[in-house]
Scaffold this active site. Structure first.
Site, short mmCIF file in Angstrom:
data_model
loop_
_atom_site.label_atom_id
_atom_site.label_comp_id
_atom_site.label_asym_id
_atom_site.label_seq_id
_atom_site.Cartn_x
_atom_site.Cartn_y
_atom_site.Cartn_z
N LYS A 188 0.61 -12.66 8.11
CA LYS A 188 -0.49 -11.47 7.29
C LYS A 188 -1.14 -12.90 6.49
O LYS A 188 -0.62 -12.59 5.06
CB LYS A 188 0.60 -10.42 6.82
CG LYS A 188 -1.27 -9.49 6.07
CD LYS A 188 -0.81 -8.21 5.14
CE LYS A 188 -1.77 -7.42 4.70
NZ LYS A 188 -0.94 -6.13 3.89
N THR A 199 0.77 -1.04 0.12
CA THR A 199 -0.06 -0.20 -0.37
C THR A 199 0.89 1.63 -0.01
O THR A 199 0.25 2.11 -0.66
CB THR A 199 -0.94 -0.28 1.15
OG1 THR A 199 -1.62 -1.15 0.90
CG2 THR A 199 -1.74 1.36 1.63
N ILE A 257 -4.13 -6.83 9.10
CA ILE A 257 -3.43 -5.04 8.47
C ILE A 257 -3.97 -5.12 7.15
O ILE A 257 -4.68 -5.30 6.29
CB ILE A 257 -2.09 -6.16 7.78
CG1 ILE A 257 -0.96 -6.31 9.52
CG2 ILE A 257 -1.23 -4.79 7.38
CD1 ILE A 257 -0.17 -7.25 8.61
N TYR A 286 3.80 -12.75 4.70
CA TYR A 286 2.44 -11.82 3.40
C TYR A 286 2.46 -12.51 2.73
O TYR A 286 2.85 -12.81 2.22
CB TYR A 286 3.33 -10.72 3.70
CG TYR A 286 2.41 -9.73 3.45
CD1 TYR A 286 0.39 -9.80 2.67
CD2 TYR A 286 2.31 -8.16 2.75
CE1 TYR A 286 -0.26 -8.62 2.14
CE2 TYR A 286 1.89 -8.15 1.88
CZ TYR A 286 0.18 -8.46 1.50
OH TYR A 286 -0.32 -7.34 1.05
#
EC number: 4.3.3.7
Length: 292
Positions: free
Chosen positions: A162, A46, A204, A134
């Protein structure tokens, strides 16, 4: 250290010239601290991390840590197609004073499960910071399977995952691995509350960029098992979840943060600003979410 609650995957603000906007970054950090955010990911997907130059990456981590001054736990995004580059990024995060690193599966190169295991073991062995796995196959082209996670989570320096896949069976398989030293976190806003209801310890989040107070309240309710209250907030945020995915992340998030005068609507090529046909619907979804 345990990872839980609303952890925002923070955007990286740029000024009109395209350089890191330090005052906007500082204001975002202050906003999240006052809004009740539980932690921040700096330079994740992001945060347009793949589009940062090496010097910019280091400057971003250093500026964020310096202004944060220990108020919120900070996680550095260190994902890369290269294991050695990922290890070097983790060293930068350690030097900047971060509490953990978030390592996305190596993108583009599409490693096997054996390759993914070797990558994460090498990172965990080398890193002076705890490692959070992740998995986001839609971005990377590789899927870190639960059976591989089961082998990795026994490593003393791998402390969580995540997981951005939304299927309930995927989350259930990972929750079976959750323990005192291994936290399972959702990486999908739309199904994050469902994951927390099943036992995940937090989210998250992209949406937390735009409505940090509301998202933090939802997560606090969920952690307290006040699921009716959490669901009421989640229902009000549903249009926003959809809006934030209408074009590639973080395009809609930056559009809304600019509308709120939190940062400029500047992205790095090849990303561009939100297309005109979507703007009214995205703004309407934000207005609805602000009421939650």
């Amino acid at each position: 250290m345990r990872w839980s609650g609303s952890i925002c995957a923070l955007v990286t603000p740029f000024d009109a010239s395209g350089a890191l906007d330090v005052p906007a970054l500082q204001n975002l950090l202050d906003w999240h601290q006052s809004a009740g955010t539980s932690g921040l990911v700096i330079a994740g997907s992001t945060g347009e991390a793949a589009l940062l130059e090496d010097g910019e990456y280091e400057a971003l981590l250093q500026q964020a840590a310096q202004h944060n001054a220990g108020r919120l736990p900070l996680i550095a995004g260190v994902g890369s197609p290269s294991t050695q580059k990922t290890i070097r990024a983790a060293a930068v995060a350690k030097q900047a004073g971060y509490q953990a690193v978030l390592a996305v599966t190596p993108y583009y190169v599409r490693p096997t499960q054996a390759g993914l295991k070797a990558h994460y073991v090498a990172l965990a062995d080398a890193s002076a910071l705890p490692v959070i796995l992740y998995n986001v196959p839609g971005r990377t082209g590789s899927d870190l399977l639960p059976e591989t996670v089961a082998e990795l989570c026994t490593h003393d320096n791998i402390v969580g995952i995540k997981e951005a896949r939304a299927e309930p069976d995927r989350m259930q398989a990972l929750l079976a691995l959750q323990a005192d030293g291994f936290d399972v976190l959702s990486g999908d806003d739309g199904t994050g509350l469902r994951a927390m209801q099943a036992g995940a310890r937090g989210i998250i989040s992209v949406a937390a960029n735009v409505v940090p107070e509301q998202f933090a309240r939802m997560c606090r309710h969920a952690l307290a098992q006040e699921f009716a209250d959490a669901q009421a907030i989640d229902d009000q945020l549903r249009l926003l979840y959809d809006a934030l995915g209408i074009e590639s992340n973080p395009i809609p998030a930056k559009f809304l943060l600019a509308a709120a005068e939190r940062c400029q609507n500047v992205l790095r090529l090849p990303l561009q600003g939100l297309a005109e046909p979507y703007r009214a619907a995205v703004l309407a979804a934000w207005v609805e979410a602000e009421l939650a």
